[in-house]
Structure formats: C-alpha cells, structure tokens
Design a protein around this motif. Structure first.
Motif, PDB file in Angstrom:
ATOM      1  N   GLU A 161       0.675  -0.974   0.009  1.00 41.61           N
ATOM      2  CA  GLU A 161       0.131   0.012   0.088  1.00 41.61           C
ATOM      3  C   GLU A 161       0.771   1.381   0.045  1.00 41.61           C
ATOM      4  OE1 GLU A 161      -4.141  -1.630   2.212  1.00 41.61           O
ATOM      5  OE2 GLU A 161      -2.315  -0.559   3.435  1.00 41.61           O
ATOM      6  N   GLY A 162       1.872   1.357   0.719  1.00 37.90           N
ATOM      7  CA  GLY A 162       2.887   2.328   0.811  1.00 37.90           C
ATOM      8  C   GLY A 162       3.449   2.614  -0.505  1.00 37.90           C
ATOM      9  N   ASN A 163       3.617   1.710  -1.406  1.00 40.01           N
ATOM     10  CA  ASN A 163       4.314   2.065  -2.555  1.00 40.01           C
ATOM     11  C   ASN A 163       3.446   2.158  -3.963  1.00 40.01           C
ATOM     12  OD1 ASN A 163       7.674   1.288  -2.870  1.00 40.01           O
ATOM     13  ND2 ASN A 163       6.596   0.505  -1.184  1.00 40.01           N
ATOM     14  N   ASN A 165       0.167   3.004  -3.387  1.00 38.58           N
ATOM     15  CA  ASN A 165      -1.129   3.775  -2.853  1.00 38.58           C
ATOM     16  C   ASN A 165      -2.512   3.028  -3.440  1.00 38.58           C
ATOM     17  OD1 ASN A 165      -2.240   5.844  -1.671  1.00 38.58           O
ATOM     18  ND2 ASN A 165      -2.386   7.202  -3.755  1.00 38.58           N
TER      19      ASN A 165
END
Length: 218
Positions: A161-163, A165
């Motif tokens: 999710e952090g990479n 989105n």
C-alpha cells in the motif's frame, strides 16, 4: 538459495520482513525444534538436513506455482524426483484453490518491495484482483499455521500500500500440502492484521537496537 537483499533508492541496505521476524521473535521455534527432533529420530537424519529439505521443497512449490501464474514452463531438470513429487502435491493443491477462489487476474507475483520510511523490505508472493478489489495472498508449505505468518502478511500489506497507493481488501494464507494434492485457506481478520502490524513495528525497533548493542565490546 541466496537470500534477496533489499536496498532503498539511496542504496542503503535494509533488513527483510522475514529476517526481522525470524531473528527477534521465537514463538514458533519450540514447535519447529520438536518437529525436526521427531523426524531426526524417526528417519535417522540430521536436523539441519531435515530443515534444508523442507525449505527446498517449499522453494520448488513456490517456483511451480509462480510459473503457472506467469503462464511459463518451469525447468524441473535440476530437482530430485522425491522433492518434485512433494512439490507437485502443493502445486496441484494450488490449482484446486484457484478453481475455488477464482481470481479475476494476477497483478503481481514474487514482487520485491522496499519501504524507505520504516526501513525494511520483502517479497510478496501474490497480489491478485477479484471482484474489482485487490487481495494479498501468501503461499505456505509448512505443516502448521503460526501467528508469525500473520505478522509477515501485515508487514507486506504496508509495503504494498505504501508503494502503490492501492488499498488491500483482504490478506490470506494458502497452505499447500506436501503429502497430498490439497490446500487449506486462512483469511486474516482486520483485528489480527492490526495486531500483526503492531508486533512487527515492535520487532523492527528491537532489530534496530540489537544492531547497536551488538557493537558492545568491539
């Protein structure tokens, strides 16, 4: 098989999810030691040899499933018939799971990712789309399911999710049998996910402090 190394865009090496969990949490180690000891007594093998063999079968099972996902032909020539037979059981179990779960499409398979903010990396087994939502899936060939596996998935979720989105709708473990063509399917609840992430963050802090303390006396 060499372990994957993870680097930030600034070329700083960071620890992997499995290293952080494996080196700083021992919940599953007593059960693993008991299992290897039992097999060592039963089969007359060295415990290290048993662990190595289980790892090789697991790696081969992942390899066969990865080729199916990517629609490529695996090179099975380097592998022994014994290991291949056990890995094929897991592979056939994966095929049965696929028929049951019916993914719309596979988005990623064996994708390495680094989180530069927290400073760790990992390789996610499967990211698949189903019902227009994105799901995280992890393949396991161990005999039992352990809390460490939830912690691992929780960290992978934040990596993805952090990479990208893109929100992860669900996280699940597909446990593939080595003894017969079968699988078991386990889904992680939101409560378990949150607990897993909180434990991982604590382990990450322990890992960082251990690095500092290991310099003592040097």
């Amino acid at each position: 098989m060499a372990h994957t190394k993870y680097y930030t865009p600034s070329n700083i090496e960071v620890p992997s999810v499995t290293t952080i969990i494996g080196n700083n949490l021992g919940w599953n180690k007593p059960m693993l030691l008991a299992w290897t000891k039992k097999l060592a007594l039963k089969e007359g093998k060295d415990s290290d040899e048993i662990t190595k063999e289980a790892g090789e079968i697991g790696t081969l099972t992942h390899y066969l499933c990865e080729n199916k996902i990517n629609n490529t032909t695996p090179d099975i020539a380097p592998y022994s018939k014994k290991h291949l037979a056990k890995a094929k059981n897991g592979y056939l179990g994966f095929c049965d799971w696929e028929k049951f779960w019916k993914p719309t499409k596979y988005l990623y398979c064996e994708i390495p990712i680094v989180n530069e903010i927290y400073g760790f990396g990992g390789t996610i087994d499967i990211v698949a789309e189903r019902d227009n939502k994105v799901h995280l899936l992890d393949l396991k060939t161990s005999n039992h399911i352990h809390p460490e596996m939830v912690i691992q998935l929780s960290a992978y979720k934040r990596l993805f999710e952090g990479n990208f989105n893109v929100p992860i709708e669900s996280m699940s473990i597909i446990k593939l049998s080595k003894e017969e063509p079968a699988y078991e399917f386990y889904s992680v609840t939101p409560e378990q996910d949150l607990a897993g992430w909180e434990v991982f963050l604590a382990l990450l802090e322990v890992h960082k402090r251990k690095f500092i303390l290991n310099k003592f006396g040097k």
